[in-house]
Design a protein around this motif. Sequence first.
Motif, PDB file in Angstrom:
ATOM      1  N   LEU A 102       0.828  -1.213   0.000  1.00 28.31           N
ATOM      2  CA  LEU A 102       0.000   0.000   0.000  1.00 28.31           C
ATOM      3  C   LEU A 102       0.860   1.260   0.000  1.00 28.31           C
ATOM      4  O   LEU A 102       0.495   2.281  -0.582  1.00 28.31           O
ATOM      5  N   TRP A 103       2.013   1.188   0.651  1.00 27.47           N
ATOM      6  CA  TRP A 103       2.928   2.328   0.675  1.00 27.47           C
ATOM      7  C   TRP A 103       3.632   2.529  -0.663  1.00 27.47           C
ATOM      8  O   TRP A 103       4.132   3.620  -0.948  1.00 27.47           O
ATOM      9  N   VAL A 111      -2.734   8.722   1.412  1.00 28.10           N
ATOM     10  CA  VAL A 111      -3.608   8.507   2.567  1.00 28.10           C
ATOM     11  C   VAL A 111      -2.778   8.115   3.776  1.00 28.10           C
ATOM     12  O   VAL A 111      -2.971   8.624   4.883  1.00 28.10           O
ATOM     13  N   LEU A 112      -1.848   7.199   3.577  1.00 29.34           N
ATOM     14  CA  LEU A 112      -1.010   6.745   4.684  1.00 29.34           C
ATOM     15  C   LEU A 112      -0.119   7.866   5.204  1.00 29.34           C
ATOM     16  O   LEU A 112       0.067   8.018   6.412  1.00 29.34           O
ATOM     17  N   LEU A 113       0.428   8.659   4.297  1.00 32.44           N
ATOM     18  CA  LEU A 113       1.232   9.796   4.728  1.00 32.44           C
ATOM     19  C   LEU A 113       0.392  10.774   5.544  1.00 32.44           C
ATOM     20  O   LEU A 113       0.850  11.309   6.558  1.00 32.44           O
ATOM     21  N   SER A 114      -0.830  10.987   5.095  1.00 32.80           N
ATOM     22  CA  SER A 114      -1.734  11.877   5.827  1.00 32.80           C
ATOM     23  C   SER A 114      -1.992  11.361   7.229  1.00 32.80           C
ATOM     24  O   SER A 114      -1.953  12.107   8.210  1.00 32.80           O
ATOM     25  N   ILE A 161       8.736   0.416   9.826  1.00 29.74           N
ATOM     26  CA  ILE A 161       9.458   0.124   8.591  1.00 29.74           C
ATOM     27  C   ILE A 161       8.995   1.044   7.463  1.00 29.74           C
ATOM     28  O   ILE A 161       9.810   1.584   6.702  1.00 29.74           O
ATOM     29  N   ALA A 162       7.683   1.223   7.354  1.00 33.38           N
ATOM     30  CA  ALA A 162       7.146   2.066   6.289  1.00 33.38           C
ATOM     31  C   ALA A 162       7.605   3.511   6.437  1.00 33.38           C
ATOM     32  O   ALA A 162       7.964   4.166   5.445  1.00 33.38           O
ATOM     33  N   VAL A 163       7.605   4.028   7.660  1.00 35.02           N
ATOM     34  CA  VAL A 163       8.046   5.407   7.891  1.00 35.02           C
ATOM     35  C   VAL A 163       9.528   5.550   7.558  1.00 35.02           C
ATOM     36  O   VAL A 163       9.954   6.527   6.926  1.00 35.02           O
ATOM     37  N   ALA A 164      10.335   4.580   7.973  1.00 37.26           N
ATOM     38  CA  ALA A 164      11.764   4.638   7.677  1.00 37.26           C
ATOM     39  C   ALA A 164      12.019   4.598   6.176  1.00 37.26           C
ATOM     40  O   ALA A 164      12.919   5.273   5.660  1.00 37.26           O
ATOM     41  N   ARG A 165      11.219   3.851   5.452  1.00 34.69           N
ATOM     42  CA  ARG A 165      11.425   3.674   4.005  1.00 34.69           C
ATOM     43  C   ARG A 165      10.866   4.838   3.195  1.00 34.69           C
ATOM     44  O   ARG A 165      11.493   5.278   2.211  1.00 34.69           O
ATOM     45  N   HIS A 166       9.711   5.377   3.602  1.00 37.15           N
ATOM     46  CA  HIS A 166       9.012   6.349   2.759  1.00 37.15           C
ATOM     47  C   HIS A 166       9.016   7.785   3.299  1.00 37.15           C
ATOM     48  O   HIS A 166       8.724   8.708   2.536  1.00 37.15           O
ATOM     49  N   VAL A 167       9.312   7.960   4.567  1.00 43.10           N
ATOM     50  CA  VAL A 167       9.346   9.310   5.139  1.00 43.10           C
ATOM     51  C   VAL A 167      10.781   9.714   5.454  1.00 43.10           C
ATOM     52  O   VAL A 167      11.267  10.753   5.006  1.00 43.10           O
ATOM     53  N   LEU A 176      16.014  -1.785  -0.897  1.00 44.66           N
ATOM     54  CA  LEU A 176      15.430  -3.116  -1.033  1.00 44.66           C
ATOM     55  C   LEU A 176      14.217  -3.078  -1.959  1.00 44.66           C
ATOM     56  O   LEU A 176      13.471  -2.101  -1.969  1.00 44.66           O
ATOM     57  N   THR A 177      14.016  -4.141  -2.717  1.00 43.11           N
ATOM     58  CA  THR A 177      12.759  -4.269  -3.433  1.00 43.11           C
ATOM     59  C   THR A 177      11.674  -4.638  -2.430  1.00 43.11           C
ATOM     60  O   THR A 177      11.964  -5.068  -1.299  1.00 43.11           O
ATOM     61  N   LEU A 178      10.427  -4.487  -2.820  1.00 45.13           N
ATOM     62  CA  LEU A 178       9.335  -4.865  -1.938  1.00 45.13           C
ATOM     63  C   LEU A 178       9.420  -6.339  -1.578  1.00 45.13           C
ATOM     64  O   LEU A 178       9.222  -6.715  -0.411  1.00 45.13           O
TER      65      LEU A 178
END
Length: 208
Positions: A102-103, A111-114, A161-167, A176-178
Amino acid sequence: MTESPRRRPTGRRPGDSGTRDAILDAALTLFAERGYEGASVRAIAAAAGVDSALLRHFFTDKPTLFTTVVADRTAIPGRIGAAIGSAAAGAGWAAADAYLRLWESDETRPVLLSLVRSAATSPAAAQMLRETLFSRVLAQSGVPSENVVRLALAGTHLLGIAVARHVVLLPPLVDLTLEELVAQVGPTIHRYLTGTHLDPPAPQEPGA
């Protein structure tokens, strides 16, 4: 006698069925860009091209608008819950893949960032995050109430993990690949969810 100027209508315009959707689309964009506190009702109305009274007409207040954006503009809870509930033999990998994917999506990442940015700066938004996301995932997954702590641990691990990767854009995770990322975190998420250790599920043949 001179008639007084007619007031600009503030209710829903006849036949304008897209007004509500326009507000939600504008709200989604601004909440993602500015967070819950930074996106004002006036700015959302301006971006949607409507009078701010229309926001109150449809959604009452900003917290309700935010909650509706999350509920109406995302399939996040359903996708994660379904992944957990329908793949008991590989729940950790399925949940990690469903959430982290989803990220990666241009459709759901805003939406997730929001949600993340808003929850980090606003107690009200944090409460709405719990009510609109965690509770819905719990309901969709069918996880027994006694296992709610396991679900919370899995969720917070994946969120970090998502915050570290995308924020934060931490290089080792960004590189890394998904598929590689899911392979790394799947066993831990599985242990959180089930309390058991398990080898990765065998890859399925295409079309299986």
